[in-house]
Design an enzyme around this catalytic site. Structure first.
Site, short mmCIF file in Angstrom:
data_model
loop_
_atom_site.label_atom_id
_atom_site.label_comp_id
_atom_site.label_asym_id
_atom_site.label_seq_id
_atom_site.Cartn_x
_atom_site.Cartn_y
_atom_site.Cartn_z
N SER A 74 1.01 -1.07 0.06
CA SER A 74 -0.14 -0.22 -0.03
C SER A 74 0.94 1.32 0.02
O SER A 74 1.49 1.41 -1.04
CB SER A 74 -0.92 -0.20 1.19
OG SER A 74 -1.90 0.92 1.18
N ASP A 122 -10.40 -3.88 -4.82
CA ASP A 122 -9.73 -2.83 -4.14
C ASP A 122 -10.36 -1.72 -3.94
O ASP A 122 -10.37 -1.04 -5.18
CB ASP A 122 -8.21 -2.89 -4.35
CG ASP A 122 -7.55 -1.94 -3.29
OD1 ASP A 122 -8.15 -1.12 -2.61
OD2 ASP A 122 -6.07 -2.17 -3.44
N HIS A 162 -8.28 -4.73 -0.37
CA HIS A 162 -6.72 -4.08 -0.19
C HIS A 162 -6.02 -4.69 0.61
O HIS A 162 -4.64 -4.68 0.68
CB HIS A 162 -7.29 -2.62 0.26
CG HIS A 162 -5.90 -1.50 0.31
ND1 HIS A 162 -5.43 -1.33 -0.98
CD2 HIS A 162 -5.19 -1.09 1.21
CE1 HIS A 162 -4.59 -0.53 -0.61
NE2 HIS A 162 -4.17 -0.38 0.65
C1 MLT Z 1 -1.48 5.74 -0.35
O1 MLT Z 1 -1.79 7.17 0.14
O2 MLT Z 1 -0.27 5.50 -0.47
C2 MLT Z 1 -2.44 4.93 -0.84
O3 MLT Z 1 -3.75 5.60 -0.77
C3 MLT Z 1 -2.58 3.74 -0.17
C4 MLT Z 1 -2.63 4.06 1.37
O4 MLT Z 1 -1.76 4.31 2.10
O5 MLT Z 1 -3.98 4.11 1.81
#
Ligand code: MLT
Length: 210
Positions: A110, A160, A191
């Site tokens: 992520s 996701d 996710h």
């Molecule tokens: C991010 O901000 O890098 C992406 O949206 C994934 C997350 O951290 O939620």
């Protein structure tokens, strides 16, 4: 071996020394709200015996730890991303000297996957390869590096709710255009990390470093 916890080299981090010295070290990059402990089990299971280097992101978003700032969900603060990418690349260099490590393979989840591709695009010499889990590219990069043959595994989730399909496809497209040796898998997943992510990561790592 007991992991070492350190707060030097500019990042709070955990380092797990190698037990199988010829395995490539892993650079573990956690997701939003995580910390340096989160991906240690993934590292231990996907590449047993490899050294693990796991920094904690330095940005706090209402108390949730991240590797760079964002203005909203999917809207990155690009100036901050650039600075934090440089800082992380420098940390990896310092940690490699201190712990006598080969170039690592990044394993990012992520937000950690998003700073991992930023390392690839801006400081590709930092890494030997990358596993990007639930990554997204919310903008068209102004330029791409030459990633000729650079091994990348992208694991995305078909369901996701945080990563729109076009943002993961855009990243896969950019990596391909840069010449990376990309394997892109869209899993029947949301996710969250799944067992399938772990199995695919372990298999890919074994093929890369038998
Ligand atoms: C991010 O901000 O890098 C992406 O949206 C994934 C997350 O951290 O939620």
């Amino acid at each position: 071996m007991t992991p070492i916890e350190r707060d030097d080299l500019g990042f709070v981090h955990r380092f797990v020394p190698a037990e199988t010295p010829d395995r490539t070290p892993l650079l573990l990059l956690h997701g939003t709200g995580g910390n340096e402990n989160d991906l240690i089990p993934l590292g231990l299971q996907s590449s047993p015996g490899a050294a693990l280097l796991s920094p904690r992101g330095k940005v706090s978003e209402n108390g949730a730890t991240r590797f760079f700032r964002r203005r909203a969900e999917g809207v990155f603060d690009l100036e901050d991303l650039k600075e934090r990418t440089e800082e992380l690349a420098d940390f990896v260099g310092a940690a490699r000297s201190k712990y006598e490590l080969e170039k690592p393979i990044a394993v990012g989840f992520s937000n950690g996957a998003n700073i991992a591709w930023s390392l690839l695009f801006n400081r590709p010499e930092t890494l030997k390869g990358a596993i990007l889990i639930r990554a997204m590219l919310p903008f068209d990069p102004p330029s791409l590096p030459d990633l000729g043959g650079f091994p990348v595994l992208m694991l995305s989730g078909a369901a996701d709710p945080i990563v729109p399909a076009e943002m993961r496809d855009r990243l896969a497209d950019a990596l391909t255009r840069a010449g990376a040796d990309l394997r892109y898998e869209v899993l029947p997943a949301s996710h969250q990390l799944t067992r399938q992510d772990l199995a695919l990561a372990a298999d890919w790592l074994t093929r890369l470093q038998p």
